[in-house]
Design a protein around this motif. Structure first.
Motif, PDB file in Angstrom:
ATOM      1  N   GLY A  96      41.112 -27.359  -6.005  1.00  0.00           N
ATOM      2  CA  GLY A  96      40.671 -27.804  -4.685  1.00  0.00           C
ATOM      3  C   GLY A  96      39.450 -27.037  -4.243  1.00  0.00           C
ATOM      4  N   GLY A  97      38.607 -27.681  -3.481  1.00  0.00           N
ATOM      5  CA  GLY A  97      37.367 -27.052  -3.000  1.00  0.00           C
ATOM      6  C   GLY A  97      36.211 -27.995  -3.230  1.00  0.00           C
ATOM      7  N   SER A  98      35.910 -28.782  -2.190  1.00  0.00           N
ATOM      8  CA  SER A  98      34.793 -29.738  -2.250  1.00  0.00           C
ATOM      9  C   SER A  98      34.906 -30.725  -3.407  1.00  0.00           C
ATOM     10  CB  SER A  98      33.451 -28.992  -2.292  1.00  0.00           C
ATOM     11  OG  SER A  98      33.285 -28.217  -1.120  1.00  0.00           O
ATOM     12  N   MET A  99      36.140 -31.067  -3.791  1.00  0.00           N
ATOM     13  CA  MET A  99      36.273 -32.161  -4.761  1.00  0.00           C
ATOM     14  C   MET A  99      35.986 -33.457  -4.009  1.00  0.00           C
ATOM     15  SD  MET A  99      39.361 -33.434  -7.291  1.00  0.00           S
ATOM     16  CE  MET A  99      39.701 -31.980  -8.248  1.00  0.00           C
ATOM     17  N   ASN A 100      35.207 -34.322  -4.644  1.00  0.00           N
ATOM     18  CA  ASN A 100      34.846 -35.568  -3.965  1.00  0.00           C
ATOM     19  C   ASN A 100      34.764 -36.709  -4.971  1.00  0.00           C
ATOM     20  OD1 ASN A 100      32.246 -35.452  -5.229  1.00  0.00           O
ATOM     21  ND2 ASN A 100      31.559 -34.030  -3.628  1.00  0.00           N
ATOM     22  N   ALA A 101      34.402 -37.886  -4.451  1.00  0.00           N
ATOM     23  CA  ALA A 101      34.394 -39.090  -5.294  1.00  0.00           C
ATOM     24  C   ALA A 101      33.434 -38.927  -6.477  1.00  0.00           C
ATOM     25  CB  ALA A 101      33.999 -40.291  -4.445  1.00  0.00           C
ATOM     26  N   LYS A 102      32.390 -38.134  -6.282  1.00  0.00           N
ATOM     27  CA  LYS A 102      31.375 -37.997  -7.339  1.00  0.00           C
ATOM     28  C   LYS A 102      31.769 -37.005  -8.424  1.00  0.00           C
ATOM     29  CE  LYS A 102      27.065 -39.428  -5.227  1.00  0.00           C
ATOM     30  NZ  LYS A 102      27.149 -39.207  -3.743  1.00  0.00           N
ATOM     31  N   ASN A 103      32.343 -35.875  -8.015  1.00  0.00           N
ATOM     32  CA  ASN A 103      32.597 -34.821  -9.019  1.00  0.00           C
ATOM     33  C   ASN A 103      34.030 -34.835  -9.558  1.00  0.00           C
ATOM     34  OD1 ASN A 103      34.196 -33.553  -7.057  1.00  0.00           O
ATOM     35  ND2 ASN A 103      32.545 -32.211  -6.366  1.00  0.00           N
ATOM     36  N   ALA A 104      34.883 -35.707  -9.003  1.00  0.00           N
ATOM     37  CA  ALA A 104      36.304 -35.656  -9.360  1.00  0.00           C
ATOM     38  C   ALA A 104      36.538 -35.890 -10.856  1.00  0.00           C
ATOM     39  CB  ALA A 104      37.077 -36.699  -8.546  1.00  0.00           C
ATOM     40  N   GLU A 105      35.830 -36.858 -11.390  1.00  0.00           N
ATOM     41  CA  GLU A 105      36.101 -37.235 -12.774  1.00  0.00           C
ATOM     42  C   GLU A 105      35.882 -36.064 -13.728  1.00  0.00           C
ATOM     43  OE1 GLU A 105      34.912 -41.317 -13.557  1.00  0.00           O
ATOM     44  OE2 GLU A 105      34.292 -40.638 -15.564  1.00  0.00           O
ATOM     45  N   GLU A 106      34.768 -35.375 -13.548  1.00  0.00           N
ATOM     46  CA  GLU A 106      34.472 -34.250 -14.442  1.00  0.00           C
ATOM     47  C   GLU A 106      35.495 -33.121 -14.285  1.00  0.00           C
ATOM     48  OE1 GLU A 106      30.716 -32.318 -13.850  1.00  0.00           O
ATOM     49  OE2 GLU A 106      30.892 -31.213 -15.747  1.00  0.00           O
ATOM     50  N   LEU A 107      35.872 -32.848 -13.041  1.00  0.00           N
ATOM     51  CA  LEU A 107      36.868 -31.792 -12.812  1.00  0.00           C
ATOM     52  C   LEU A 107      38.218 -32.186 -13.400  1.00  0.00           C
ATOM     53  CD1 LEU A 107      35.843 -31.002  -9.134  1.00  0.00           C
ATOM     54  CD2 LEU A 107      35.916 -29.284 -10.965  1.00  0.00           C
ATOM     55  N   LEU A 108      38.613 -33.428 -13.148  1.00  0.00           N
ATOM     56  CA  LEU A 108      39.943 -33.873 -13.572  1.00  0.00           C
ATOM     57  C   LEU A 108      40.034 -34.089 -15.079  1.00  0.00           C
ATOM     58  CD1 LEU A 108      40.564 -36.285 -10.583  1.00  0.00           C
ATOM     59  CD2 LEU A 108      41.787 -34.151 -11.030  1.00  0.00           C
ATOM     60  N   ASP A 109      38.894 -34.181 -15.729  1.00  0.00           N
ATOM     61  CA  ASP A 109      38.884 -34.312 -17.190  1.00  0.00           C
ATOM     62  C   ASP A 109      39.204 -32.994 -17.896  1.00  0.00           C
ATOM     63  OD1 ASP A 109      38.452 -36.936 -17.535  1.00  0.00           O
ATOM     64  OD2 ASP A 109      36.290 -36.802 -17.951  1.00  0.00           O
ATOM     65  N   GLN A 110      39.140 -31.900 -17.161  1.00  0.00           N
ATOM     66  CA  GLN A 110      39.370 -30.594 -17.783  1.00  0.00           C
ATOM     67  C   GLN A 110      40.840 -30.461 -18.210  1.00  0.00           C
ATOM     68  OE1 GLN A 110      36.768 -28.421 -18.341  1.00  0.00           O
ATOM     69  NE2 GLN A 110      35.637 -30.185 -17.607  1.00  0.00           N
ATOM     70  N   PRO A 111      41.067 -29.819 -19.342  1.00  0.00           N
ATOM     71  CA  PRO A 111      42.437 -29.772 -19.876  1.00  0.00           C
ATOM     72  C   PRO A 111      43.454 -29.091 -18.969  1.00  0.00           C
ATOM     73  CG  PRO A 111      40.923 -28.426 -21.202  1.00  0.00           C
ATOM     74  CD  PRO A 111      40.086 -29.253 -20.280  1.00  0.00           C
ATOM     75  N   ASP A 112      43.015 -28.148 -18.139  1.00  0.00           N
ATOM     76  CA  ASP A 112      43.983 -27.440 -17.300  1.00  0.00           C
ATOM     77  C   ASP A 112      43.930 -27.841 -15.831  1.00  0.00           C
ATOM     78  OD1 ASP A 112      45.723 -25.441 -18.748  1.00  0.00           O
ATOM     79  OD2 ASP A 112      43.768 -25.048 -19.658  1.00  0.00           O
ATOM     80  N   VAL A 113      43.166 -28.864 -15.512  1.00  0.00           N
ATOM     81  CA  VAL A 113      43.080 -29.336 -14.118  1.00  0.00           C
ATOM     82  C   VAL A 113      43.935 -30.600 -13.989  1.00  0.00           C
ATOM     83  CG1 VAL A 113      41.560 -30.159 -12.277  1.00  0.00           C
ATOM     84  CG2 VAL A 113      40.776 -28.344 -13.824  1.00  0.00           C
ATOM     85  N   ASP A 114      45.059 -30.457 -13.288  1.00  0.00           N
ATOM     86  CA  ASP A 114      46.055 -31.541 -13.249  1.00  0.00           C
ATOM     87  C   ASP A 114      46.075 -32.257 -11.907  1.00  0.00           C
ATOM     88  OD1 ASP A 114      46.935 -30.469 -15.743  1.00  0.00           O
ATOM     89  OD2 ASP A 114      48.154 -29.024 -14.630  1.00  0.00           O
ATOM     90  N   GLY A 115      44.941 -32.368 -11.292  1.00  0.00           N
ATOM     91  CA  GLY A 115      44.931 -33.046 -10.003  1.00  0.00           C
ATOM     92  C   GLY A 115      44.095 -32.263  -9.021  1.00  0.00           C
ATOM     93  N   GLY A 116      44.163 -32.655  -7.770  1.00  0.00           N
ATOM     94  CA  GLY A 116      43.312 -32.002  -6.785  1.00  0.00           C
ATOM     95  C   GLY A 116      43.960 -31.927  -5.419  1.00  0.00           C
ATOM     96  N   LEU A 117      43.539 -30.900  -4.676  1.00  0.00           N
ATOM     97  CA  LEU A 117      43.887 -30.791  -3.263  1.00  0.00           C
ATOM     98  C   LEU A 117      42.581 -31.043  -2.510  1.00  0.00           C
ATOM     99  CD1 LEU A 117      46.013 -30.215  -1.109  1.00  0.00           C
ATOM    100  CD2 LEU A 117      45.578 -27.780  -1.383  1.00  0.00           C
ATOM    101  N   ILE A 118      42.584 -32.106  -1.736  1.00  0.00           N
ATOM    102  CA  ILE A 118      41.343 -32.667  -1.215  1.00  0.00           C
ATOM    103  C   ILE A 118      41.294 -32.543   0.298  1.00  0.00           C
ATOM    104  CG2 ILE A 118      39.838 -34.700  -1.353  1.00  0.00           C
ATOM    105  CD1 ILE A 118      41.011 -33.815  -4.097  1.00  0.00           C
TER     106      ILE A 118
END
Ligand code: PGA
Length: 255
Positions: free
Chosen positions: A214-236
């Protein structure tokens, strides 16, 4: 570590925003947009919006959470809300240890631990926030800080109870600032947190626990963050207040 072993969860943290009519309108807009989600969808809303949110999400795939709870069952704690009160309303999740609570309301690792205990005892699912300050990152002690926050908060939590906990790594310098951690930075710390969980509970538990970023996750950057092997979602935070943006993040987590 196998990402398929755990469920992605996208949780909105509305913070101190939205009156009841505004909350209802946002949820009505959101419902069709996330109906086909292949991940968990949660909205954590102000106490005053809980009933509205529970009513509006009935029969949908959207779960409702609160943004905090007190550690005592009841008593002389003016202005506070207990975990049992949330449970009785039908609330499923509660955010604990958010950096804004730590920063502005005197929350410590020890009070976080007490709130986690109370939430689990009441049968709530916990979204437990941890994260370093900018000066801590610059001093090179990010791992020490998030490691300690994780260990203290999970003190007394059994392996069986761990399935009711989602961890949310939120670098404080990235919250509401528009400064997102890079996907690599997010993954590095999420991975480290998983090793801390492994040290406490073993590999199976570490593989199974959902660790959000979590931390400034948005519609634009979500895909790259969520593609990471240890990132299992987001707090938005901010982006959860706009239905199309939140839905785009849910979609990115559903791929
Ligand atoms: P943000 O907030 O997405 O607005 O940075 C995240 C959070 O505080 O949970």
């Amino acid at each position: 570590m196998n990402k398929n072993l755990r469920k992605a969860v996208i949780a909105g943290n509305w913070k101190m925003n939205k009156t009841r009519p505004e909350a209802k309108a946002l949820i009505e807009e959101l419902k069709p947009l996330v109906a086909g989600a292949d991940c968990g969808v949660v909205i954590c809303v102000p106490y005053t919006n809980l009933e509205t949110a529970l009513e509006a999400t009935k029969g949908t795939n959207i779960a409702v959470g609160a943004e905090n709870c007190h550690w005592a069952e009841s008593g002389a704690f003016t202005g506070e809300i207990s975990a049992a009160m949330l449970k009785e309303l039908g609330v499923q999740y509660v955010v604990i240890g958010h950096s804004e609570r730590r920063q502005y309301f005197g929350e410590t690792d020890v009070t976080v631990q007490k709130r986690v205990r109370a939430a689990l005892d009441a049968g709530l699912q916990v979204i437990l926030c941890i994260g370093e300050l900018l000066e801590q990152r610059e001093a090179g002690i990010t791992e020490e800080i998030v490691g300690m926050q994780t260990k203290v908060a999970l003190g007394g939590v059994t392996e069986a109870e761990l399935k009711n906990i989602i961890l949310a790594y939120e670098p404080v310098w990235a919250i509401g600032t528009g400064k997102t951690a890079t996907a690599q930075q997010a993954n590095e710390v999420n991975h480290y947190i998983r090793t801390v969980v492994e040290g406490l509970y073993g590999k199976a538990a570490a593989d199974a626990i959902t660790i959000q970023y979590g931390g400034s996750m948005n519609a634009k950057n979500a895909e790259e963050l969520l593609d990471q092997p240890d990132v299992d979602g987001g707090l938005i935070g901010g982006a959860s207040l706009k239905a199309p943006d939140f839905a785009a993040i849910v979609k990115a987590a559903s791929r």
